[in-house]
Design an enzyme around this catalytic site. Structure first.
Site, PDB file in Angstrom:
ATOM      1  N   HIS A  31       0.841  -1.205   0.000  1.00 49.34           N
ATOM      2  CA  HIS A  31       0.000   0.000   0.000  1.00 49.34           C
ATOM      3  C   HIS A  31       0.873   1.251   0.000  1.00 49.34           C
ATOM      4  O   HIS A  31       0.621   2.202  -0.743  1.00 49.34           O
ATOM      5  CB  HIS A  31      -0.913   0.028   1.234  1.00 49.34           C
ATOM      6  CG  HIS A  31      -1.873  -1.105   1.318  1.00 49.34           C
ATOM      7  ND1 HIS A  31      -1.989  -1.896   2.447  1.00 49.34           N
ATOM      8  CD2 HIS A  31      -2.773  -1.590   0.431  1.00 49.34           C
ATOM      9  CE1 HIS A  31      -2.927  -2.809   2.245  1.00 49.34           C
ATOM     10  NE2 HIS A  31      -3.416  -2.651   1.027  1.00 49.34           N
TER      11      HIS A  31
ATOM     12  N   LYS B 231     -17.680  -7.417   7.685  1.00 49.28           N
ATOM     13  CA  LYS B 231     -16.350  -8.008   7.647  1.00 49.28           C
ATOM     14  C   LYS B 231     -15.720  -7.928   9.039  1.00 49.28           C
ATOM     15  O   LYS B 231     -15.784  -6.893   9.695  1.00 49.28           O
ATOM     16  CB  LYS B 231     -15.498  -7.222   6.637  1.00 49.28           C
ATOM     17  CG  LYS B 231     -14.243  -7.890   6.201  1.00 49.28           C
ATOM     18  CD  LYS B 231     -13.602  -7.078   5.081  1.00 49.28           C
ATOM     19  CE  LYS B 231     -12.327  -7.706   4.604  1.00 49.28           C
ATOM     20  NZ  LYS B 231     -11.692  -6.932   3.543  1.00 49.28           N
TER      21      LYS B 231
ATOM     22  N   ARG C 144      -1.637  -6.357  -7.922  1.00 45.27           N
ATOM     23  CA  ARG C 144      -0.487  -7.228  -7.692  1.00 45.27           C
ATOM     24  C   ARG C 144      -0.318  -8.249  -8.802  1.00 45.27           C
ATOM     25  O   ARG C 144       0.784  -8.613  -9.160  1.00 45.27           O
ATOM     26  CB  ARG C 144      -0.639  -7.972  -6.364  1.00 45.27           C
ATOM     27  CG  ARG C 144      -0.561  -7.085  -5.156  1.00 45.27           C
ATOM     28  CD  ARG C 144      -0.971  -7.826  -3.934  1.00 45.27           C
ATOM     29  NE  ARG C 144      -2.365  -8.246  -4.107  1.00 45.27           N
ATOM     30  CZ  ARG C 144      -3.150  -8.672  -3.153  1.00 45.27           C
ATOM     31  NH1 ARG C 144      -2.704  -8.779  -1.940  1.00 45.27           N
ATOM     32  NH2 ARG C 144      -4.394  -9.007  -3.388  1.00 45.27           N
TER      33      ARG C 144
ATOM     34  N   SER D 250      -2.691  -8.096   2.891  1.00 47.00           N
ATOM     35  CA  SER D 250      -3.039  -7.950   4.308  1.00 47.00           C
ATOM     36  C   SER D 250      -3.404  -9.295   4.918  1.00 47.00           C
ATOM     37  O   SER D 250      -3.041  -9.591   6.056  1.00 47.00           O
ATOM     38  CB  SER D 250      -4.196  -6.964   4.463  1.00 47.00           C
ATOM     39  OG  SER D 250      -3.806  -5.673   4.057  1.00 47.00           O
TER      40      SER D 250
END
Length: 160
Positions: free
Chosen positions: A18, A42, A91, A129
């Site tokens: 990030h 979440k 990514r 993450s």
């Protein structure tokens, strides 16, 4: 109109991937808002407040960087902040498929807002993450994948 980019994400936790995206986007915009998404459906490791605090420490002293939280659709948040750019990092090809679908929906909802994609630096192309949390949960070092302040918070979180 001021060029404002919104970089949305859960950032749970904020990684060096990030940071790399922000570092490279920094010269391109007059302002970048790192928008920490609040998603009640979440389960997060860190609260939105903890994430904002950590990210704030990472970017202490940087100009043009703001950190905020938001709920709801990113395009609605962009309109609220007078931003016409959503900044996203990619990514791998799998990220592209997901992000492309979201960008198409965002374009339908708000045609005036563009999504800018930056490819992750090769050094961070594997960092996520989720992986960082899993490795840290098992007591292994993640210092190469996260800023120091985040690494310290992960150690505290999992040593309790």
């Amino acid at each position: 109109m001021k060029s404002i980019a919104v970089y949305p994400g859960s950032f749970d936790p904020f990684t060096n991937g990030h940071l790399d995206i922000i570092r490279r986007a920094h010269p391109l915009f007059e302002e970048i808002i790192i928008a920490v998404a609040i998603n009640s459906k979440k389960t997060s490791l860190f609260s939105p407040e903890e994430r904002v605090e950590m990210i704030g420490k990472v970017f202490h002293g940087w100009d043009k960087i703001k950190i905020d939280t938001f709920e709801g659709l990113t395009v609605d948040y962009c309109k609220e902040k007078n931003s016409r750019v959503i900044l996203r990092g990619l990514r791998a090809v799998t990220d592209f498929d997901y992000e492309y679908a979201i960008s198409l929906m965002n374009k339908k909802l708000a045609p005036e807002i563009e999504t800018y994609f930056l490819m992750a630096d090769n050094e961070y192309s594997f960092v996520s993450s989720t992986i960082v949390k899993e490795v840290a949960r098992h007591g292994r070092a993640v210092s190469n994948q996260v800023p120091d302040v985040v690494g310290e918070a992960l150690v505290k979180k999992f040593s309790v």
